[in-house]
Design a protein around this motif. Structure first.
Motif, mmCIF file in Angstrom:
data_model
loop_
_atom_site.group_PDB
_atom_site.id
_atom_site.type_symbol
_atom_site.label_atom_id
_atom_site.label_comp_id
_atom_site.label_asym_id
_atom_site.label_seq_id
_atom_site.Cartn_x
_atom_site.Cartn_y
_atom_site.Cartn_z
ATOM 1 N N GLN A 181 16.339 -1.963 -1.438
ATOM 2 C CA GLN A 181 17.621 -1.293 -1.624
ATOM 3 C C GLN A 181 17.835 -0.090 -0.724
ATOM 4 O OE1 GLN A 181 17.208 -0.953 -6.085
ATOM 5 N NE2 GLN A 181 19.346 -1.670 -6.042
ATOM 6 N N VAL A 182 16.781 0.635 -0.393
ATOM 7 C CA VAL A 182 16.965 1.848 0.413
ATOM 8 C C VAL A 182 17.383 1.456 1.821
ATOM 9 C CG1 VAL A 182 15.307 3.136 -0.974
ATOM 10 C CG2 VAL A 182 14.546 1.969 1.101
ATOM 11 N N ASP A 183 18.005 2.414 2.503
ATOM 12 C CA ASP A 183 18.508 2.151 3.846
ATOM 13 C C ASP A 183 17.445 2.334 4.917
ATOM 14 O OD1 ASP A 183 21.024 1.808 2.659
ATOM 15 O OD2 ASP A 183 21.437 3.958 2.794
ATOM 16 N N PHE A 184 16.529 3.278 4.699
ATOM 17 C CA PHE A 184 15.498 3.593 5.693
ATOM 18 C C PHE A 184 14.170 3.778 4.957
ATOM 19 C CE2 PHE A 184 13.130 6.250 8.673
ATOM 20 C CZ PHE A 184 13.404 5.623 9.886
ATOM 21 N N LEU A 185 13.133 3.118 5.438
ATOM 22 C CA LEU A 185 11.830 3.120 4.768
ATOM 23 C C LEU A 185 10.836 3.981 5.534
ATOM 24 C CD1 LEU A 185 11.550 -0.752 4.236
ATOM 25 C CD2 LEU A 185 12.635 0.901 2.733
ATOM 26 N N VAL A 186 10.200 4.901 4.808
ATOM 27 C CA VAL A 186 9.106 5.696 5.386
ATOM 28 C C VAL A 186 7.821 5.277 4.675
ATOM 29 C CG1 VAL A 186 8.175 7.986 5.806
ATOM 30 C CG2 VAL A 186 10.650 7.627 5.898
ATOM 31 N N TRP A 187 6.962 4.567 5.396
ATOM 32 C CA TRP A 187 5.702 4.101 4.800
ATOM 33 C C TRP A 187 4.625 5.126 5.099
ATOM 34 C CZ3 TRP A 187 5.109 0.092 1.582
ATOM 35 C CH2 TRP A 187 6.163 -0.826 1.509
ATOM 36 N N VAL A 188 4.104 5.712 4.032
ATOM 37 C CA VAL A 188 3.082 6.742 4.161
ATOM 38 C C VAL A 188 1.720 6.086 3.935
ATOM 39 C CG1 VAL A 188 2.275 8.979 3.352
ATOM 40 C CG2 VAL A 188 4.732 8.443 3.294
ATOM 41 N N LEU A 189 0.873 6.135 4.951
ATOM 42 C CA LEU A 189 -0.430 5.471 4.891
ATOM 43 C C LEU A 189 -1.557 6.496 4.929
ATOM 44 C CD1 LEU A 189 0.125 2.476 7.369
ATOM 45 C CD2 LEU A 189 0.317 2.471 4.884
ATOM 46 N N ASP A 190 -2.603 6.209 4.191
ATOM 47 C CA ASP A 190 -3.826 6.995 4.214
ATOM 48 C C ASP A 190 -4.631 6.566 5.441
ATOM 49 O OD1 ASP A 190 -6.373 8.074 3.850
ATOM 50 O OD2 ASP A 190 -6.262 7.911 1.670
ATOM 51 N N PRO A 191 -5.043 7.484 6.314
ATOM 52 C CA PRO A 191 -5.786 7.093 7.515
ATOM 53 C C PRO A 191 -7.115 6.413 7.204
ATOM 54 C CG PRO A 191 -5.848 9.470 7.218
ATOM 55 C CD PRO A 191 -4.861 8.945 6.229
ATOM 56 N N GLN A 192 -7.591 6.574 5.980
ATOM 57 C CA GLN A 192 -8.836 5.921 5.603
ATOM 58 C C GLN A 192 -8.594 4.558 4.949
ATOM 59 O OE1 GLN A 192 -10.657 8.872 3.092
ATOM 60 N NE2 GLN A 192 -11.400 10.110 4.827
ATOM 61 N N LYS A 193 -7.306 4.238 4.611
ATOM 62 C CA LYS A 193 -7.005 2.967 3.951
ATOM 63 C C LYS A 193 -5.849 2.248 4.653
ATOM 64 C CE LYS A 193 -8.250 4.801 -0.629
ATOM 65 N NZ LYS A 193 -7.751 5.045 -2.004
ATOM 66 N N TYR A 194 -5.594 2.587 5.896
ATOM 67 C CA TYR A 194 -4.424 2.043 6.581
ATOM 68 C C TYR A 194 -4.496 0.528 6.784
ATOM 69 C CZ TYR A 194 -7.381 1.828 10.737
ATOM 70 O OH TYR A 194 -8.391 1.549 11.631
ATOM 71 N N ASN B 186 -0.436 9.741 7.290
ATOM 72 C CA ASN B 186 -0.509 11.055 6.679
ATOM 73 C C ASN B 186 -1.966 11.509 6.539
ATOM 74 O OD1 ASN B 186 0.632 13.341 5.552
ATOM 75 N ND2 ASN B 186 0.575 12.511 3.472
ATOM 76 N N GLN B 187 -2.103 12.822 6.220
ATOM 77 C CA GLN B 187 -3.439 13.417 6.022
ATOM 78 C C GLN B 187 -4.316 13.230 7.261
ATOM 79 O OE1 GLN B 187 -4.666 11.331 2.468
ATOM 80 N NE2 GLN B 187 -3.594 12.751 1.115
ATOM 81 N N ILE B 188 -3.650 13.310 8.417
ATOM 82 C CA ILE B 188 -4.376 13.108 9.670
ATOM 83 C C ILE B 188 -5.387 14.213 9.926
ATOM 84 C CG2 ILE B 188 -2.743 14.358 11.138
ATOM 85 C CD1 ILE B 188 -4.449 10.969 11.887
ATOM 86 N N ASP B 189 -5.205 15.352 9.207
ATOM 87 C CA ASP B 189 -6.143 16.462 9.378
ATOM 88 C C ASP B 189 -7.536 16.107 8.880
ATOM 89 O OD1 ASP B 189 -4.560 16.529 6.883
ATOM 90 O OD2 ASP B 189 -5.982 18.118 6.331
ATOM 91 N N ARG B 190 -7.649 15.049 8.075
ATOM 92 C CA ARG B 190 -8.963 14.626 7.570
ATOM 93 C C ARG B 190 -9.725 13.780 8.581
ATOM 94 N NH1 ARG B 190 -7.666 12.676 1.337
ATOM 95 N NH2 ARG B 190 -6.678 14.627 0.616
#
Length: 547
Positions: free
Chosen positions: A163-176, A201-205
């Motif tokens: 339903q949303v118009d734009f999707l932002v998929w937030v991924l864990d760099p350890q589980k991408y 996300n959480q790229i600082d890790r």
């Protein structure tokens, strides 16, 4: 985006929706439930979304537990609106951040989002968040974790993905590389690549030396799923790294007032491409005239068309002989049965369609010949159709064929065989025959009068002579010879006319039978084939216009 581009996008969406609706109206009875449900769902969603605010762009943040999705949402908004923590799942409700309330409530009602927060333009942003304000038409959603163990949360996330118009998929760099993320969600959104942003996300890790390899690995995984065009942004909600780029991407989407239309268009195009993939052929060939004629002729022959035509020939010769033959011998012809009368054919009827013939029932061989001819015709005609289209054709034809024998019998009973009326020249010949017979009889009586008169001692005048032949003898001979010669000549003519009558009768019978065959077999088959071709033409044309 210019108004012209928005109008063009809307027009393109309307055309595709109209194409899908028209195609479904034609083909719904023949499509599988999955295709029907997919098309109906997309059309309903498109129609509903188009009635709502076109000035708002709905951006949804999706992610699994532990991906930092809610933390990123708070950082983008500049407030602590979404719950964060380590408890699984963290996000259980959909949270909405609203920058402009005009028309937003109806849209959020449609999205079934109740937790709403209005963001004032003057609000002080949280430390670490981007300092640049979003477009006033933005609706930013933080969705429940897509790997939630609660079924209702998982269903909400799945529904809002569509339903949303734009999707932002937030991924864990350890589980991408988690397969459930790609196979469960991303793989189904190949048509939405222009409306998706991947945030690692959480790229600082992650150590700086490992970041490039992780990003490249993620891109390879996406490319293997057909998602090679998705932008990937590395960010950290806690340190603020990459947040400005994430906000820039979202802000760009929020300013694109045609993005919701483009998202709907992508969904509709996906339906079109799905339906296009199920087409066996873009156009099927209708049976030609030769195939139709072979079917009609086979059924006509099984119903005795040739036999009836032969009976027409025999019947005409019998009737003609009775009317044009020598009256002395025609009584013998009357002893012969008229084959058409035995079959209750060749008679004048005021309501021929209510009559039935007295022909014998179809034999096993004749019935099998009809079934074989129809089966071959239907099989050849439908060989290019998908299986789901073939069965309805067979069912309708099979139902019609059950009544075909009676309809053909009635049609034959009402067919003009060309022997219902006498030939125009029969009365004239009959008159000459009777004149010749009377002349022969008069000559015979005249000749018989002389011995009778001599027996009774009467004197009769001498009979006149013509070229030395006595007039009574000449009259008798002419009467007899004229009747015999005329009978032979008429017999020869009658045989020729009977052949012509046979050919005409056969054509008339085949024409009558063909009318019933067309109604029971040919026209239903053509209807299905034409319906499929219309459906295929719409889908093919729409697929060529798909973005």
């Amino acid at each position: 985006m210019t108004e012209r581009k928005v109008v063009r996008a809307v027009n393109g969406l309307n055309q595709q929706i109209d194409s899908v609706v028209e195609a479904m109206q034609l083909a719904e009875p023949y499509l599988d439930s999955e295709s029907i449900d997919l098309a109906a769902s997309v059309i309903r969603k498109s129609e509903s979304r188009r009635k709502l605010s076109s000035e708002h762009v709905v951006v949804g943040l999706f992610g699994a537990t532990g991906s930092g999705k809610s933390t990123l949402f708070n950082a983008l908004v500049g407030r602590e609106l979404a719950s964060t923590g380590v408890i699984r799942p963290t996000t259980t409700n959909t949270v909405a951040a609203i920058w402009d309330t005009a028309g937003a409530n109806e849209l959020l009602d449609w999205l079934e989002v109740n937790d709403r927060h209005v963001i004032e333009a003057s609000a002080e942003p949280k430390r670490g968040s981007s300092k640049k304000d979003f477009d006033s038409g933005l609706l930013l959603l933080d969705l429940p974790d897509m790997d939630s163990t609660r079924v209702e949360h998982h269903q909400i996330a799945t529904r809002l993905v569509g339903q949303v118009d734009f999707l932002v998929w937030v991924l864990d760099p350890q589980k991408y590389a988690d397969a459930s993320i790609h196979h469960g969600y991303l793989n189904s959104l190949r048509s939405q690549q222009g409306n998706i942003l991947i945030v690692l996300n959480q790229i600082d890790r992650v150590a700086a030396s490992d970041r490039n390899s992780i990003v490249n690995s993620l891109r390879d995984i996406l490319a293997s799923s057909g998602l090679e065009r998705l932008p990937v942004v590395c960010a950290s909600a806690s340190t603020g790294e990459g947040l400005e780029e994430v906000q820039r991407q979202i802000a760009t989407a929020a300013k694109n007032k045609a993005i919701s239309t483009r998202r709907l268009r992508a969904d509709v195009d996906q339906v079109v491409n799905h339906l296009k993939a199920e087409l066996n052929a873009e156009k099927v060939r209708l049976p030609d005239q030769m195939q139709q004629s072979e079917l009609e002729r086979a059924i006509a022959n099984a119903h005795g068309a040739q036999y009836i035509a032969d009976a027409v020939e025999t019947s005409y010769k019998l009737r003609a002989a009775r009317r044009t033959g020598w009256p002395v011998t025609t009584w013998l012809i009357r002893l012969r049965n008229d084959p058409l009368q035995r079959m209750n054919l060749g008679r004048k009827r005021e309501a021929a369609e209510l009559s039935i013939t007295s022909r014998p029932e179809l034999s096993v061989a004749e019935a099998a010949a009809i079934d074989h001819a129809i089966d071959n015709y239907v099989q050849e005609a439908t060989q290019e159709l998908p299986d789901s289209w073939i069965e309805p054709v067979r069912e309708e034809v099979g139902s019609n064929v059950q009544h075909l024998d009676g309809a053909v019998d009635a049609a034959i009973a009402g067919t003009a065989l060309g022997v219902e009326k006498s030939s125009w020249w029969w009365p004239a010949v009959k008159f000459v025959q009777w004149v010749s017979l009377l002349a022969a009889l008069a000559g015979a009586l005249w000749l018989a009068a002389y011995p009778v008169a001599g027996y009774f001692q009467f004197d009769l005048p001498t009979a006149p002579r013509v070229e030395g032949i006595a007039a009574p003898t000449l009259v008798f001979a002419i009467g007899v010879l004229l009747g015999i010669v005329l009978g032979i000549a008429c017999s020869f003519v009658n045989r020729i006319v009977a052949k012509v009558k046979r050919r005409k009768a056969l054509r008339n019978i085949e024409r009558s039978v063909s009318g019933q065959v067309r109604a029971a077999v040919v026209e239903p088959v053509d209807h299905y084939l034409n319906t499929y071709n219309s459906y295929a033409a719409i889908i093919t044309s729409a697929a060529k216009k798909a973005e």
